[in-house]
Motif scaffolding. Structure first.
Motif, mmCIF file in Angstrom:
data_model
loop_
_atom_site.group_PDB
_atom_site.id
_atom_site.type_symbol
_atom_site.label_atom_id
_atom_site.label_comp_id
_atom_site.label_asym_id
_atom_site.label_seq_id
_atom_site.Cartn_x
_atom_site.Cartn_y
_atom_site.Cartn_z
ATOM 1 N N ILE A 1 -21.596 31.205 -37.751
ATOM 2 C CA ILE A 1 -21.937 30.466 -36.539
ATOM 3 C C ILE A 1 -20.885 30.749 -35.468
ATOM 4 O O ILE A 1 -19.696 30.510 -35.674
ATOM 5 N N GLU A 2 -21.345 31.249 -34.330
ATOM 6 C CA GLU A 2 -20.437 31.563 -33.228
ATOM 7 C C GLU A 2 -20.708 30.711 -31.992
ATOM 8 O O GLU A 2 -19.936 30.754 -31.041
ATOM 9 N N SER A 3 -21.804 29.967 -32.006
ATOM 10 C CA SER A 3 -22.137 29.104 -30.874
ATOM 11 C C SER A 3 -23.022 27.968 -31.362
ATOM 12 O O SER A 3 -23.601 28.033 -32.454
ATOM 13 N N ARG A 4 -23.126 26.948 -30.552
ATOM 14 C CA ARG A 4 -23.971 25.803 -30.896
ATOM 15 C C ARG A 4 -25.419 26.223 -31.111
ATOM 16 O O ARG A 4 -26.105 25.711 -31.994
ATOM 17 N N GLN B 1 -11.769 24.940 -31.832
ATOM 18 C CA GLN B 1 -11.876 23.555 -31.381
ATOM 19 C C GLN B 1 -13.130 23.272 -30.550
ATOM 20 O O GLN B 1 -13.822 22.276 -30.807
ATOM 21 N N PRO B 2 -13.514 24.108 -29.560
ATOM 22 C CA PRO B 2 -14.720 23.791 -28.786
ATOM 23 C C PRO B 2 -15.998 23.758 -29.622
ATOM 24 O O PRO B 2 -16.829 22.858 -29.465
ATOM 25 N N LEU B 3 -16.165 24.739 -30.540
ATOM 26 C CA LEU B 3 -17.369 24.773 -31.358
ATOM 27 C C LEU B 3 -17.368 23.644 -32.377
ATOM 28 O O LEU B 3 -18.407 23.003 -32.611
ATOM 29 N N ALA B 4 -16.215 23.367 -32.988
ATOM 30 C CA ALA B 4 -16.128 22.249 -33.930
ATOM 31 C C ALA B 4 -16.444 20.935 -33.227
ATOM 32 O O ALA B 4 -17.113 20.061 -33.792
ATOM 33 N N TYR B 5 -15.973 20.789 -32.000
ATOM 34 C CA TYR B 5 -16.266 19.589 -31.203
ATOM 35 C C TYR B 5 -17.773 19.426 -31.006
ATOM 36 O O TYR B 5 -18.322 18.328 -31.183
#
Length: 240
Positions: free
Chosen positions: A128-131, A158-162
């Protein structure tokens, strides 16, 4: 044998082992580059005058992050490639990514603070590289910054985990495992990805009490310490 480094008073120790064991008010003992003990019992038997002791009161400790799909700048001129890859890998390292996997032989490196390995197999779980790439049917998956793809200049998980944790309501366990133990298992990095006796001491100390705090925060660096091969190199070097 005594410990060269001990982290004590850990608020939450995320082992990322097969049972996703979380220990409260724990310690972690390291001998050179390997984990030799951890738990909630006394660590005094591992001490000697040369042991470096770090107090992590109010903080959480977890395995260092693994990016399983680094592409880099192989499509540009060699001089630019070396410069831009160096900058990208440094930025990812500063965000806790201390191991990367790639298909490009020219990107391989083994340094004191970061490793880049060549992929020798394909993963059985999605990367997974993006939402947009995530589907709720996924029980296991790997995360990647997707760095090197067109218009992809993200250096942190951090941005994707968020987004996964807060917008898509993915539980914290699979999100953390996707950054640590799952890529280690899928790509046969048997010496890292979890905190277990005998594993390589690639460790992150976050200045928050739980991993949920990390996943709920955006735009603020929360990594307090980084340890690679049993040596703290961030925020300052502590050679044992």
């Amino acid at each position: 044998m005594k410990a060269t480094l001990i982290i004590k008073n850990i608020e939450n120790l995320y082992t990322c082992d097969a049972h996703f064991t979380i220990l409260h008010q724990a310690f972690l003992a390291i001998h050179h580059d390997q984990i030799i003990d951890f738990g909630t019992h006394s660590f005094k038997k591992w001490l000697d005058p040369a042991t470096v002791v770090i107090d992590s009161c109010g903080e959480c400790v977890l395995p260092a992050f693994i990016d399983c799909n680094y592409e880099g700048f192989y499509h540009v001129r060699l001089g630019d490639q070396l410069r831009q890859d160096g900058s990208a890998l440094f930025a990812m390292k500063m965000n806790g990514i201390l191991t990367l996997l790639t298909n490009q032989k020219s990107l391989l490196r083994h340094e004191l603070t970061q490793d880049v390995f060549l992929k020798k197999n394909t993963s059985d779980v999605p990367i997974i590289e993006s939402r947009k790439m995530f589907e709720k049917t996924y029980k296991k998956f790997c995360l990647s910054c997707g760095f090197g793809r067109p218009n992809s200049y993200v250096y942190s998980f951090q941005p994707l985990a968020y987004q996964l944790f807060n917008s898509l309501n993915v539980p914290s366990r699979p999100v953390l495992e996707s950054m640590t133990s799952v890529p280690a298992k899928e790509y046969h990095l048997d010496d890292r990805g979890s905190i277990e006796i005998g594993k390589r001491a690639d460790i992150l100390v976050l200045q928050v009490p739980t991993i949920e705090h990390y996943f709920q925060t955006l735009g603020r660096p929360l990594i307090h310490r980084m340890i690679k091969n049993g040596i703290q190199f961030y925020p300052d070097w502590r050679v044992c």
